[in-house]
Design a protein around this motif. Structure first.
Motif, PDB file in Angstrom:
ATOM      1  N   THR A 122       0.893  -1.224   0.106  1.00  0.00           N
ATOM      2  CA  THR A 122      -0.012   0.110  -0.173  1.00  0.00           C
ATOM      3  C   THR A 122       0.783   1.370   0.054  1.00  0.00           C
ATOM      4  OG1 THR A 122      -0.032  -0.022   2.488  1.00  0.00           O
ATOM      5  CG2 THR A 122      -1.982  -1.113   1.266  1.00  0.00           C
ATOM      6  N   ASP A 123       2.047   1.019  -0.251  1.00  0.00           N
ATOM      7  CA  ASP A 123       2.976   2.133  -0.025  1.00  0.00           C
ATOM      8  C   ASP A 123       3.680   2.587  -1.355  1.00  0.00           C
ATOM      9  OD1 ASP A 123       6.204   2.846   1.625  1.00  0.00           O
ATOM     10  OD2 ASP A 123       4.699   4.207   0.811  1.00  0.00           O
ATOM     11  N   TRP A 124       2.984   3.504  -2.194  1.00  0.00           N
ATOM     12  CA  TRP A 124       3.182   3.885  -3.405  1.00  0.00           C
ATOM     13  C   TRP A 124       3.670   5.310  -3.500  1.00  0.00           C
ATOM     14  CZ3 TRP A 124       4.404  -0.136  -6.638  1.00  0.00           C
ATOM     15  CH2 TRP A 124       3.729  -1.411  -6.269  1.00  0.00           C
ATOM     16  N   GLY A 125       4.542   5.690  -4.623  1.00  0.00           N
ATOM     17  CA  GLY A 125       4.591   7.072  -4.823  1.00  0.00           C
ATOM     18  C   GLY A 125       3.349   7.768  -5.479  1.00  0.00           C
ATOM     19  N   GLN A 126       3.527   8.809  -6.073  1.00  0.00           N
ATOM     20  CA  GLN A 126       2.295   9.415  -6.877  1.00  0.00           C
ATOM     21  C   GLN A 126       1.951   8.967  -8.339  1.00  0.00           C
ATOM     22  OE1 GLN A 126       3.076  13.690  -7.042  1.00  0.00           O
ATOM     23  NE2 GLN A 126       2.119  13.933  -5.290  1.00  0.00           N
ATOM     24  N   GLY A 127       2.973   8.153  -8.761  1.00  0.00           N
ATOM     25  CA  GLY A 127       2.962   7.503 -10.139  1.00  0.00           C
ATOM     26  C   GLY A 127       2.879   8.548 -11.240  1.00  0.00           C
ATOM     27  N   THR A 128       2.937   8.035 -12.566  1.00  0.00           N
ATOM     28  CA  THR A 128       2.893   8.896 -13.525  1.00  0.00           C
ATOM     29  C   THR A 128       1.647   8.534 -14.445  1.00  0.00           C
ATOM     30  OG1 THR A 128       4.297   9.915 -15.272  1.00  0.00           O
ATOM     31  CG2 THR A 128       4.973   7.780 -14.823  1.00  0.00           C
ATOM     32  N   GLN A 129       0.938   9.416 -15.015  1.00  0.00           N
ATOM     33  CA  GLN A 129      -0.006   8.750 -15.904  1.00  0.00           C
ATOM     34  C   GLN A 129       0.252   8.654 -17.292  1.00  0.00           C
ATOM     35  OE1 GLN A 129      -3.650  11.129 -15.729  1.00  0.00           O
ATOM     36  NE2 GLN A 129      -4.787   9.333 -15.654  1.00  0.00           N
ATOM     37  N   VAL A 130      -0.111   7.336 -17.988  1.00  0.00           N
ATOM     38  CA  VAL A 130      -0.127   7.167 -19.198  1.00  0.00           C
ATOM     39  C   VAL A 130      -1.515   7.140 -19.945  1.00  0.00           C
ATOM     40  CG1 VAL A 130       0.666   5.499 -20.951  1.00  0.00           C
ATOM     41  CG2 VAL A 130       2.085   5.999 -19.027  1.00  0.00           C
ATOM     42  N   ILE A 131      -1.673   7.991 -20.896  1.00  0.00           N
ATOM     43  CA  ILE A 131      -3.081   7.331 -21.730  1.00  0.00           C
ATOM     44  C   ILE A 131      -2.785   7.380 -23.057  1.00  0.00           C
ATOM     45  CG2 ILE A 131      -5.157   8.659 -22.289  1.00  0.00           C
ATOM     46  CD1 ILE A 131      -4.745  10.669 -19.701  1.00  0.00           C
ATOM     47  N   VAL A 132      -3.439   6.293 -23.504  1.00  0.00           N
ATOM     48  CA  VAL A 132      -3.213   5.877 -24.987  1.00  0.00           C
ATOM     49  C   VAL A 132      -4.305   5.803 -25.661  1.00  0.00           C
ATOM     50  CG1 VAL A 132      -2.216   4.046 -26.624  1.00  0.00           C
ATOM     51  CG2 VAL A 132      -1.326   4.251 -24.236  1.00  0.00           C
ATOM     52  N   SER A 133      -4.337   6.651 -26.616  1.00  0.00           N
ATOM     53  CA  SER A 133      -5.723   6.805 -27.158  1.00  0.00           C
ATOM     54  C   SER A 133      -5.663   6.203 -28.346  1.00  0.00           C
ATOM     55  CB  SER A 133      -6.193   8.252 -27.339  1.00  0.00           C
ATOM     56  OG  SER A 133      -5.181   9.207 -28.038  1.00  0.00           O
ATOM     57  N   SER A 134      -6.924   5.582 -28.982  1.00  0.00           N
ATOM     58  CA  SER A 134      -6.857   4.629 -30.244  1.00  0.00           C
ATOM     59  C   SER A 134      -7.563   5.599 -31.415  1.00  0.00           C
ATOM     60  CB  SER A 134      -7.472   3.318 -29.724  1.00  0.00           C
ATOM     61  OG  SER A 134      -8.712   3.643 -29.396  1.00  0.00           O
TER      62      SER A 134
END
Length: 129
Positions: free
Chosen positions: A117-129
């Motif tokens: 349950t210990d995670w950083g903020q992450g980075t968002q990836v959005i792939v559009s088709s």
């Protein structure tokens, strides 16, 4: 405690490429498990790729094999996820994780880490088709 900061996420078209980076607060050259995980909307977090900081045993989840490459730069305490041929199914928040190597093997660490349950903020990836 190890701290990580992810970056490199973006919105891209299907078929495109992205390179994610993870800066680790510790000297990973001494021997670290390094891993990338992702969480898509409405789904549980899943492992994507993992490697020892020595470069040994790069491992990939089946959906990304042949398209993603995990690598590291111990001098920069940074590791990467190069993503090619991105698909809509790759959309999600990408998280990295790093821990000093212990007695368990890399895959055991990955499985245990996935439930953390210990995670950083992450980075968002959005792939559009």
């Amino acid at each position: 405690q190890v701290h990580v900061v992810e970056s490199g996420g973006d919105s891209v078209q299907a078929g495109g490429s992205l390179k994610l980076s993870c800066v680790v607060s510790e000297d990973i050259g001494v021997g670290y498990y390094l891993g990338w995980f992702r969480q898509a909307p409405g789904h549980e977090r899943e492992a994507v790729a993992a490697i020892y900081s020595s470069g040994n045993s790069p491992s990939y989840a089946d959906p990304v094999k042949g398209r993603f490459i995990i690598s590291g730069d111990n001098a920069k305490n940074t590791f990467y996820l190069q993503m090619y041929s991105l698909q809509a199914e790759d959309t999600g928040i990408y998280y990295c994780a790093a821990d000093p190597v212990g007695v368990e093997d890399l895959m055991t660490w990955v499985l245990a880490k996935r439930g953390s349950t210990d995670w950083g903020q992450g980075t968002q990836v959005i792939v559009s088709s």
